[in-house]
Enzyme design. Sequence first.
Site, PDB file in Angstrom:
ATOM      1  N   ASP A  74     103.401  73.923   2.383  1.00  0.00           N
ATOM      2  CA  ASP A  74     101.990  73.684   2.695  1.00  0.00           C
ATOM      3  C   ASP A  74     101.804  73.940   4.181  1.00  0.00           C
ATOM      4  O   ASP A  74     102.361  73.232   5.020  1.00  0.00           O
ATOM      5  CB  ASP A  74     101.610  72.242   2.342  1.00  0.00           C
ATOM      6  CG  ASP A  74     100.102  72.066   2.189  1.00  0.00           C
ATOM      7  OD1 ASP A  74      99.365  72.992   2.563  1.00  0.00           O
ATOM      8  OD2 ASP A  74      99.678  71.003   1.711  1.00  0.00           O
ATOM      9  N   ASP A  92      97.341  78.921   1.535  1.00  0.00           N
ATOM     10  CA  ASP A  92      98.265  78.224   2.421  1.00  0.00           C
ATOM     11  C   ASP A  92      99.259  77.336   1.690  1.00  0.00           C
ATOM     12  O   ASP A  92      99.884  76.475   2.315  1.00  0.00           O
ATOM     13  CB  ASP A  92      97.470  77.371   3.421  1.00  0.00           C
ATOM     14  CG  ASP A  92      96.602  76.329   2.738  1.00  0.00           C
ATOM     15  OD1 ASP A  92      96.380  76.440   1.514  1.00  0.00           O
ATOM     16  OD2 ASP A  92      96.136  75.403   3.423  1.00  0.00           O
ATOM     17  N   GLU A  93      99.448  77.549   0.405  1.00  0.00           N
ATOM     18  CA  GLU A  93     100.284  76.622  -0.369  1.00  0.00           C
ATOM     19  C   GLU A  93     100.957  77.362  -1.521  1.00  0.00           C
ATOM     20  O   GLU A  93     100.344  78.208  -2.180  1.00  0.00           O
ATOM     21  CB  GLU A  93      99.394  75.499  -0.912  1.00  0.00           C
ATOM     22  CG  GLU A  93     100.116  74.402  -1.647  1.00  0.00           C
ATOM     23  CD  GLU A  93      99.157  73.331  -2.155  1.00  0.00           C
ATOM     24  OE1 GLU A  93      99.659  72.347  -2.741  1.00  0.00           O
ATOM     25  OE2 GLU A  93      97.926  73.475  -1.990  1.00  0.00           O
TER      26      GLU A  93
END
Length: 501
Positions: free
Chosen positions: A11, A105-106
């Site tokens: 993350d 973003d993950e």
Amino acid sequence: MRNTPTILHLDMDAFYASVEQASKPSLRGKAVVVGGLGPRGVVATASYEARVFGVHSAMPMAQARRLAPNAAYLVPRFAVYRSISEQVMALLRDLSPLVEPLSLDEAFVDLEAGAAAWDEASARLAGAKLRADIRAVTGLTGSVGLAASKMLAKIASEQAKPDGLVVIEPGTERALLGPLSVRTLPGVGPATGDHLRRAGISTVDEIAEAGEDELVRLLGKAHGQALYAMALAHDERPVVAERETKSVSVEDTYDVDIHDRLRVGLEVRRLADRCVRRLREAGLSGRTIVLKVRRYDFSTLTRSETLRGPTDDPAVVREAAARLLESVDTTGGVRLLGVGVSGLADYTQEDLFAQAAGERAADPAEEPEVMAVEERPAAVERHWSAGHDVRHAEYGHGWVQGSGLGRVTVRFETPDSPPGRVRTFRTDDPDLAPADPLPLVAGAGEHGPGTGEPDRGGDVPGAGTGEVGAPGTSGAQVSSVPASLPNSWSGTGGGAATSRP
């Protein structure tokens, strides 16, 4: 469930805000809020400096401004974020063929499938190397969680924030999960959480104590059984490399309700064209056209029409969306419109309906109306979105700090420069033009953040199609952050627009 912590969850830390701080030296260490800047905008990401004031994702932007009035408020630059995300995902795929992106973003990674890790020690080394590689390639930080399942790896990465690494050792899961809020478990949102709380269940331990039968009675068979298994730390979900796209859609939230029926129709037409562009970029087509309308009283209506075959023809999608709009009463005003396509396929099926629609779209009799709509923005004052890149013929590269009343304020600096100076220009200054973003790290390769064209924002309510507060802004959903974990878990690990340095 495997007995080694080889499922990795990455993350990125405050991703959008961190990108903005990395690209703008004057914002480093300052409170930065990224999102829609109009009256109905929401926060997409807040920097850790802004979170100190209580600002968080999905918060109304007006509330964020009250909590942190001196923060820097910027419109998202999604093309930049996507480009950096591609760099990060490439690093993950170097570790394993099984990478499951959840957002820009993950992502989850199965390290064992790529022979990148086989026990706790090798998993720690892989996680530490990944964090170092991300910093070297992008200049940003990411938090890593390692565990034997996806659920636990995600929980570990939350505990690792910011810029850390946490490993959950097999055999410790039940003790660690027990005191946590039920909201920690996947699939427990606000509604389910409230339902469980009313039944006297607030922690993961209390879920386990309630038993499977009680959870099935409260939540239904599928949800109840899955939740009970997760409370016992059983999570058999595999890392899935490819996620099937179920629909493609776009929507805009308007700062001022639209009452003019003709304007509503033109907006639907514009959204249909944007939706088709996304379809084609993804190499997809679809059979079902969906129209979404949120009215002045916040009531939301959806209408859909299924075609005889999949299409990516803009004329077909426009006409279908227009027919769906005919069945919706917009008399009181419209605050949001959306157009989507579902029933996706990777091919198109031309039919008489599509051909007829195409012929009508090409009818010379309709050409003046279409040209009038397309040419109208040329007569409108140039807009400059806060945070977006510009270049001046004399002063070089900079970014927009704010605009309004015929003026635009620009801070001239680059990712590797000292904090720059601020200058103000007329919005129609011929020496000022939109610019491509610069790489965050010197020597970035061809997959760096340069995108070939300036990013115009979009996808967050209130995001920039113009200067702050301009109507006709774009929307997207922002996921909430799970509850934080006990401190006993171990791990490693702006000023106003006219301000001057």
